[in-house]
Design a protein around this motif. Structure first.
Motif, mmCIF file in Angstrom:
data_model
loop_
_atom_site.group_PDB
_atom_site.id
_atom_site.type_symbol
_atom_site.label_atom_id
_atom_site.label_comp_id
_atom_site.label_asym_id
_atom_site.label_seq_id
_atom_site.Cartn_x
_atom_site.Cartn_y
_atom_site.Cartn_z
ATOM 1 N N ALA A 20 74.056 -19.124 40.122
ATOM 2 C CA ALA A 20 73.612 -17.931 39.389
ATOM 3 C C ALA A 20 72.608 -17.125 40.207
ATOM 4 O O ALA A 20 72.607 -15.887 40.173
ATOM 5 C CB ALA A 20 72.996 -18.339 38.050
ATOM 6 N N THR A 21 71.749 -17.810 40.956
ATOM 7 C CA THR A 21 70.782 -17.115 41.797
ATOM 8 C C THR A 21 71.480 -16.299 42.879
ATOM 9 O O THR A 21 71.098 -15.164 43.166
ATOM 10 C CB THR A 21 69.820 -18.121 42.440
ATOM 11 O OG1 THR A 21 69.201 -18.913 41.419
ATOM 12 C CG2 THR A 21 68.743 -17.425 43.240
ATOM 13 N N ARG A 22 72.502 -16.869 43.483
ATOM 14 C CA ARG A 22 73.244 -16.138 44.510
ATOM 15 C C ARG A 22 73.959 -14.926 43.919
ATOM 16 O O ARG A 22 74.007 -13.854 44.540
ATOM 17 C CB ARG A 22 74.240 -17.069 45.186
ATOM 18 C CG ARG A 22 73.560 -18.140 46.061
ATOM 19 C CD ARG A 22 74.565 -19.127 46.603
ATOM 20 N NE ARG A 22 73.913 -20.104 47.483
ATOM 21 C CZ ARG A 22 74.509 -21.191 47.960
ATOM 22 N NH1 ARG A 22 75.787 -21.430 47.638
ATOM 23 N NH2 ARG A 22 73.852 -22.023 48.744
ATOM 24 N N LEU A 23 74.522 -15.072 42.718
ATOM 25 C CA LEU A 23 75.165 -13.928 42.071
ATOM 26 C C LEU A 23 74.153 -12.828 41.780
ATOM 27 O O LEU A 23 74.431 -11.639 41.973
ATOM 28 C CB LEU A 23 75.851 -14.376 40.777
ATOM 29 C CG LEU A 23 77.082 -15.276 40.929
ATOM 30 C CD1 LEU A 23 77.618 -15.672 39.558
ATOM 31 C CD2 LEU A 23 78.160 -14.561 41.731
ATOM 32 N N ALA A 24 72.964 -13.240 41.308
ATOM 33 C CA ALA A 24 71.923 -12.242 41.035
ATOM 34 C C ALA A 24 71.475 -11.564 42.328
ATOM 35 O O ALA A 24 71.199 -10.359 42.347
ATOM 36 C CB ALA A 24 70.732 -12.898 40.342
ATOM 37 N N GLY A 25 71.387 -12.333 43.423
ATOM 38 C CA GLY A 25 71.012 -11.746 44.697
ATOM 39 C C GLY A 25 72.036 -10.753 45.213
ATOM 40 O O GLY A 25 71.693 -9.815 45.935
ATOM 41 N N ASN A 26 73.313 -10.938 44.800
ATOM 42 C CA ASN A 26 74.367 -10.004 45.199
ATOM 43 C C ASN A 26 74.495 -8.820 44.250
ATOM 44 O O ASN A 26 75.390 -7.987 44.432
ATOM 45 C CB ASN A 26 75.709 -10.743 45.286
ATOM 46 C CG ASN A 26 75.727 -11.760 46.408
ATOM 47 O OD1 ASN A 26 75.056 -11.590 47.425
ATOM 48 N ND2 ASN A 26 76.478 -12.832 46.231
ATOM 49 N N GLY A 27 73.614 -8.765 43.230
ATOM 50 C CA GLY A 27 73.612 -7.617 42.327
ATOM 51 C C GLY A 27 74.233 -7.851 40.973
ATOM 52 O O GLY A 27 74.247 -6.944 40.136
#
Length: 378
Positions: free
Chosen positions: A116-123
């Motif tokens: 989820a953190t990586r998805l949030a980092g990708n916008g």
């Protein structure tokens, strides 16, 4: 920062589990070995053989069978050591396999949070972890991360709407100015056009100043000092009294000393915006505005009420958004640039306070600002 790749947490936990099981197994075998050594001497001393006469031949024969075997410590070590080695090897394999599976199950929630953190980092701020199960440390972390994502998504959406609305509001006066300038080039009588151009530019300047004030309040870059909200209410009333009289409105101000902690300029602007909003969005005639200040426990309260059209709760909930003007409210030439209540909310939140808008039963609006009260003595 570049860092060398190290062993994974799952591998570390696996080795830790296996090491703990090996240590526990070794301690258990050591206890068993010590227990056995307690009852097995190093050298076996057998008592002398007592001979008894043989009934048939009359000769003496030993009374102990010749095949009797009594082990000593050396015999015990030869028998115990291989079995202990096999047990430790079994515990090692079991610890590695079981530790790998258990570590994977324990770290599964952390893997979902990382994803989820990586998805949030990708916008992608709309993704949520929604970790199921009972309350534990991972569940608390996931819930806190979901709440943070929700706040970020709301903030980004608000900023996007603000940017879009601000662009539209700024584009309109500039386009009108360009049109008026083009017309002024073709006509010799430019007096009326210049007056209209002056009004458009005044509105653009007011909008710019409101945007700057909203930005300043959001940054919280101000010095906090004791401010009496009752005096701010009186000053705002005195400033806007001519506007209220021109509209045939009455203003009533009540309240004792109401010390709050914050910026005098910002709190005065907040009070002025509330009073101005109550005046311009009122009845066409015989309207009224009530301003009250009070202190409850450790909270300074400022309430501004006004008569006007009946408002639905849904409409009231949108009034604090920038550039939102309700169609149910009376529009006048003094209706402002659509940032009055947005600035009030931003200033209140910058002072660790709240703004609550509720519709009045008889029509109109009630705005209540609650701020931390300044302690007596400074």
């Amino acid at each position: 920062m570049d860092r060398r790749r190290g062993p994974s947490v799952r591998l570390k936990l696996t080795l830790s589990y296996a090491g703990f099981i090996m240590l526990a197994g070794a301690l258990l075998l050591a206890v068993v070995w010590v227990y056995l050594l307690r009852y097995v001497p190093e050298v076996i001393y057998l008592p002398p053989v007592a001979e008894a006469p043989d009934q048939a031949s009359g000769r003496f024969a030993p009374d102990r069978p010749p095949e009797l075997f009594v082990p000593n410590q050396s015999d015990l070590l030869r028998a115990f050591a291989p079995k202990a080695g096999l047990a430790l090897a079994f515990l090692l394999v079991l610890g590695l396999l079981g530790g790998w599976v258990l570590a994977g199950r324990m770290l599964a929630p952390l893997t979902r949070i990382t994803h989820a953190t990586r998805l949030a980092g990708n916008g992608s701020l709309s993704h949520r972890i929604r970790l199921e199960g009972r309350e534990d440390e991972f569940r608390e972390l996931a819930d806190a991360f979901d709440a943070m994502l929700a706040q970020l998504e709301a903030h980004v959406s608000e900023q996007q709407r603000f940017a879009a609305n601000a662009s539209h509001e700024l584009r309109t006066p500039l386009a009108i100015t360009q049109t008026l300038l083009d017309a002024a080039r073709q006509n010799s009588g430019t007096g009326e056009l210049v007056d209209r151009l002056h009004l458009v530019n005044t509105r653009a300047i007011a909008l710019t100043e409101a945007l700057l004030l909203l930005s300043r309040a959001g940054q919280r870059s101000f010095t906090r000092e004791p401010v009496d909200l009752s005096l701010a209410a009186e000053e705002a009333t005195e400033t806007l009294l001519p506007l209220a009289e021109n509209r045939g409105l009455t203003i009533e101000t009540t309240g004792d000393l109401t010390p709050a902690l914050g910026s005098h300029a910002l709190l005065l602007q907040m009070t002025t915006n509330l009073v101005h909003n109550a005046i311009v969005h009122n009845l066409p005639e015989q309207g009224a505005v009530w301003i009250r200040t009070s202190v409850h426990a450790e909270t300074a309260v400022l309430t501004v009420e006004n008569t006007g059209a009946k408002l639905s709760p849904h409409v009231v909930s949108t009034l604090v958004e920038p550039f939102q003007r309700s169609t149910e409210r009376v529009r006048t030439d003094h209706s402002g640039v659509g940032l009055g209540l947005a600035i009030v909310k931003s200033i209140a939140e910058a002072h660790d306070g709240t703004l609550v808008l509720t519709p009045r039963d008889g029509g109109g609006l009630r705005a209540t600002v609650r701020l931390p009260a300044a302690r007596s003595g400074g």
